[in-house]
Motif scaffolding. Structure first.
Motif, PDB file in Angstrom:
ATOM      1  N   TYR A  99      -8.925  -9.675  -3.646  1.00  0.00           N
ATOM      2  CA  TYR A  99      -7.801  -9.734  -4.200  1.00  0.00           C
ATOM      3  C   TYR A  99      -6.605  -9.842  -3.237  1.00  0.00           C
ATOM      4  CZ  TYR A  99     -10.131  -9.540  -8.626  1.00  0.00           C
ATOM      5  OH  TYR A  99     -10.942  -9.860  -9.630  1.00  0.00           O
ATOM      6  N   TYR A 100      -6.569  -8.857  -2.172  1.00  0.00           N
ATOM      7  CA  TYR A 100      -5.491  -8.422  -1.214  1.00  0.00           C
ATOM      8  C   TYR A 100      -5.920  -8.244   0.063  1.00  0.00           C
ATOM      9  CZ  TYR A 100      -3.205  -7.633  -5.924  1.00  0.00           C
ATOM     10  OH  TYR A 100      -2.621  -7.551  -7.333  1.00  0.00           O
ATOM     11  N   THR A 101      -5.047  -8.567   0.849  1.00  0.00           N
ATOM     12  CA  THR A 101      -5.162  -7.981   2.148  1.00  0.00           C
ATOM     13  C   THR A 101      -3.988  -7.224   2.609  1.00  0.00           C
ATOM     14  OG1 THR A 101      -4.423 -10.115   3.361  1.00  0.00           O
ATOM     15  CG2 THR A 101      -6.829  -9.943   2.856  1.00  0.00           C
ATOM     16  N   ALA A 102      -4.156  -6.559   3.693  1.00  0.00           N
ATOM     17  CA  ALA A 102      -2.649  -5.744   4.000  1.00  0.00           C
ATOM     18  C   ALA A 102      -2.872  -5.413   5.491  1.00  0.00           C
ATOM     19  CB  ALA A 102      -2.783  -4.333   3.005  1.00  0.00           C
ATOM     20  N   ILE A 103      -1.634  -5.181   5.982  1.00  0.00           N
ATOM     21  CA  ILE A 103      -1.413  -4.969   7.569  1.00  0.00           C
ATOM     22  C   ILE A 103      -0.653  -3.859   7.390  1.00  0.00           C
ATOM     23  CG2 ILE A 103      -0.741  -5.294   9.817  1.00  0.00           C
ATOM     24  CD1 ILE A 103      -1.315  -8.184   9.071  1.00  0.00           C
ATOM     25  N   LEU A 104      -1.081  -2.664   7.762  1.00  0.00           N
ATOM     26  CA  LEU A 104      -0.011  -1.280   7.719  1.00  0.00           C
ATOM     27  C   LEU A 104       0.058  -0.705   9.288  1.00  0.00           C
ATOM     28  CD1 LEU A 104      -1.626   0.393   4.627  1.00  0.00           C
ATOM     29  CD2 LEU A 104       0.305  -1.366   4.672  1.00  0.00           C
ATOM     30  N   ARG A 105       1.174  -0.093   9.301  1.00  0.00           N
ATOM     31  CA  ARG A 105       1.694   0.371  10.764  1.00  0.00           C
ATOM     32  C   ARG A 105       1.715   1.802  10.907  1.00  0.00           C
ATOM     33  NH1 ARG A 105       4.534  -2.054  15.829  1.00  0.00           N
ATOM     34  NH2 ARG A 105       4.998  -0.060  16.712  1.00  0.00           N
ATOM     35  N   ARG A 106       1.266   2.656  11.642  1.00  0.00           N
ATOM     36  CA  ARG A 106       1.357   4.040  11.491  1.00  0.00           C
ATOM     37  C   ARG A 106       2.835   4.265  12.089  1.00  0.00           C
ATOM     38  NH1 ARG A 106      -2.595   5.910  14.882  1.00  0.00           N
ATOM     39  NH2 ARG A 106      -1.009   6.058  16.691  1.00  0.00           N
ATOM     40  N   GLY A 107       3.390   5.403  11.208  1.00  0.00           N
ATOM     41  CA  GLY A 107       4.732   5.974  11.377  1.00  0.00           C
ATOM     42  C   GLY A 107       4.350   7.449  12.289  1.00  0.00           C
ATOM     43  N   ALA A 108       5.596   7.932  12.664  1.00  0.00           N
ATOM     44  CA  ALA A 108       5.621   9.055  13.509  1.00  0.00           C
ATOM     45  C   ALA A 108       5.137  10.148  12.723  1.00  0.00           C
ATOM     46  CB  ALA A 108       7.137   9.296  13.783  1.00  0.00           C
ATOM     47  N   ASP A 109       5.337  10.070  11.474  1.00  0.00           N
ATOM     48  CA  ASP A 109       4.577  11.225  10.433  1.00  0.00           C
ATOM     49  C   ASP A 109       3.200  11.067  10.161  1.00  0.00           C
ATOM     50  OD1 ASP A 109       4.870   9.222   8.529  1.00  0.00           O
ATOM     51  OD2 ASP A 109       6.030  10.320   7.071  1.00  0.00           O
ATOM     52  N   GLY A 110       2.681  10.022  10.768  1.00  0.00           N
ATOM     53  CA  GLY A 110       1.132  10.003  10.277  1.00  0.00           C
ATOM     54  C   GLY A 110       0.876   9.090   9.276  1.00  0.00           C
ATOM     55  N   SER A 111       1.856   8.551   8.388  1.00  0.00           N
ATOM     56  CA  SER A 111       1.583   7.609   7.508  1.00  0.00           C
ATOM     57  C   SER A 111       1.635   6.274   7.785  1.00  0.00           C
ATOM     58  CB  SER A 111       2.879   7.751   6.326  1.00  0.00           C
ATOM     59  OG  SER A 111       4.051   7.511   6.867  1.00  0.00           O
ATOM     60  N   TYR A 112       1.178   5.431   6.991  1.00  0.00           N
ATOM     61  CA  TYR A 112       1.171   3.799   7.339  1.00  0.00           C
ATOM     62  C   TYR A 112       1.964   3.211   6.178  1.00  0.00           C
ATOM     63  CZ  TYR A 112      -2.671   4.381  10.445  1.00  0.00           C
ATOM     64  OH  TYR A 112      -3.260   5.122  11.637  1.00  0.00           O
ATOM     65  N   ALA A 113       2.648   2.125   6.599  1.00  0.00           N
ATOM     66  CA  ALA A 113       3.584   1.080   5.790  1.00  0.00           C
ATOM     67  C   ALA A 113       3.513  -0.160   6.104  1.00  0.00           C
ATOM     68  CB  ALA A 113       4.907   1.629   5.776  1.00  0.00           C
ATOM     69  N   GLY A 114       3.539  -0.886   5.294  1.00  0.00           N
ATOM     70  CA  GLY A 114       3.423  -2.702   5.583  1.00  0.00           C
ATOM     71  C   GLY A 114       3.213  -3.250   4.141  1.00  0.00           C
ATOM     72  N   LYS A 115       2.784  -4.399   4.547  1.00  0.00           N
ATOM     73  CA  LYS A 115       2.780  -5.476   3.366  1.00  0.00           C
ATOM     74  C   LYS A 115       1.480  -6.067   3.126  1.00  0.00           C
ATOM     75  CE  LYS A 115       2.694 -10.058   5.703  1.00  0.00           C
ATOM     76  NZ  LYS A 115       3.648 -11.407   5.738  1.00  0.00           N
ATOM     77  N   VAL A 116       1.536  -6.214   1.769  1.00  0.00           N
ATOM     78  CA  VAL A 116       0.106  -6.660   0.985  1.00  0.00           C
ATOM     79  C   VAL A 116       0.295  -7.997   0.691  1.00  0.00           C
ATOM     80  CG1 VAL A 116      -1.472  -5.932  -0.821  1.00  0.00           C
ATOM     81  CG2 VAL A 116      -0.230  -4.171   0.220  1.00  0.00           C
ATOM     82  N   VAL A 117      -0.579  -8.934   0.636  1.00  0.00           N
ATOM     83  CA  VAL A 117      -0.565 -10.430   0.508  1.00  0.00           C
ATOM     84  C   VAL A 117      -1.741 -10.453  -0.585  1.00  0.00           C
ATOM     85  CG1 VAL A 117      -0.590 -12.883   1.111  1.00  0.00           C
ATOM     86  CG2 VAL A 117       0.650 -11.049   2.454  1.00  0.00           C
ATOM     87  N   GLU A 118      -1.570 -11.145  -1.791  1.00  0.00           N
ATOM     88  CA  GLU A 118      -2.461 -11.559  -2.710  1.00  0.00           C
ATOM     89  C   GLU A 118      -3.129 -12.739  -2.331  1.00  0.00           C
ATOM     90  OE1 GLU A 118      -3.133 -11.809  -7.404  1.00  0.00           O
ATOM     91  OE2 GLU A 118      -1.115 -11.761  -6.714  1.00  0.00           O
ATOM     92  N   ASN A 119      -4.538 -12.874  -2.246  1.00  0.00           N
ATOM     93  CA  ASN A 119      -5.339 -14.210  -2.138  1.00  0.00           C
ATOM     94  C   ASN A 119      -4.944 -14.889  -0.816  1.00  0.00           C
ATOM     95  OD1 ASN A 119      -6.586 -13.835  -4.793  1.00  0.00           O
ATOM     96  ND2 ASN A 119      -4.905 -14.906  -5.646  1.00  0.00           N
ATOM     97  N   GLY A 120      -4.596 -13.957   0.116  1.00  0.00           N
ATOM     98  CA  GLY A 120      -4.353 -14.824   1.453  1.00  0.00           C
ATOM     99  C   GLY A 120      -4.702 -13.695   2.682  1.00  0.00           C
ATOM    100  N   ILE A 121      -4.961 -14.104   3.724  1.00  0.00           N
ATOM    101  CA  ILE A 121      -4.796 -13.057   4.786  1.00  0.00           C
ATOM    102  C   ILE A 121      -3.483 -12.768   5.434  1.00  0.00           C
ATOM    103  CG2 ILE A 121      -5.466 -12.778   7.462  1.00  0.00           C
ATOM    104  CD1 ILE A 121      -7.801 -12.944   5.593  1.00  0.00           C
TER     105      ILE A 121
END
Length: 142
Positions: A99-121
């Protein structure tokens, strides 16, 4: 009668092609994850949450890491993923349907944030201008 059956068969074929035209398959996403898997800079195994962040609430995640790949669950989805340095790459699926793919980047606090796309890379040029959701993934205390 024969003409009517041919017409209905053609209509069904067009409908099925339209329904499946935008969906990803596991071979595509597995190839993408294998290409992205690389240097392991952290362990993403454990419990995570998307609640309380700037993005959509996808639920809690339980991840198990095996080298530069990981798997588990995120809310109601199964997760297959890869890690490479400060990025994680996610495929969210249910059963055999991606259903989805996502690319997330790690922040200084150890969390990850980024974008999620439906039905595509998520990083494919064809989806550069596609609508996307935000995901903020932070570790839960052990």
């Amino acid at each position: 009668m024969h003409g009517k059956n041919m017409f209905l068969a053609g209509l069904l074929a067009l409908f099925l092609a339209a329904c499946g035209g935008n969906s990803l398959n596991r071979a595509e996403t597995n190839g993408w994850l294998e290409a992205k898997a690389g240097t392991v800079s952290t362990n993403v195994g454990g419990k995570w949450t998307t609640a309380g962040g700037p993005g959509d609430n996808w639920g809690e995640a339980n991840l198990v890491q095996d080298g530069s790949r990981f798997f588990g669950t995120l809310g109601s989805y199964s997760v297959d993923g890869a890690i490479n340095r400060e990025h994680i790459y996610l495929v969210l699926l249910s059963g055999k349907t991606v259903y989805y793919t996502a690319i997330l980047r790690r922040g200084a606090d150890g969390s990850y944030a980024g974008k999620v796309v439906e039905n595509g890379i998520a990083e494919h040029p064809a989806y550069a201008d596609a609508p996307f959701s935000l995901m903020y993934l932070r570790p839960l205390p052990k």
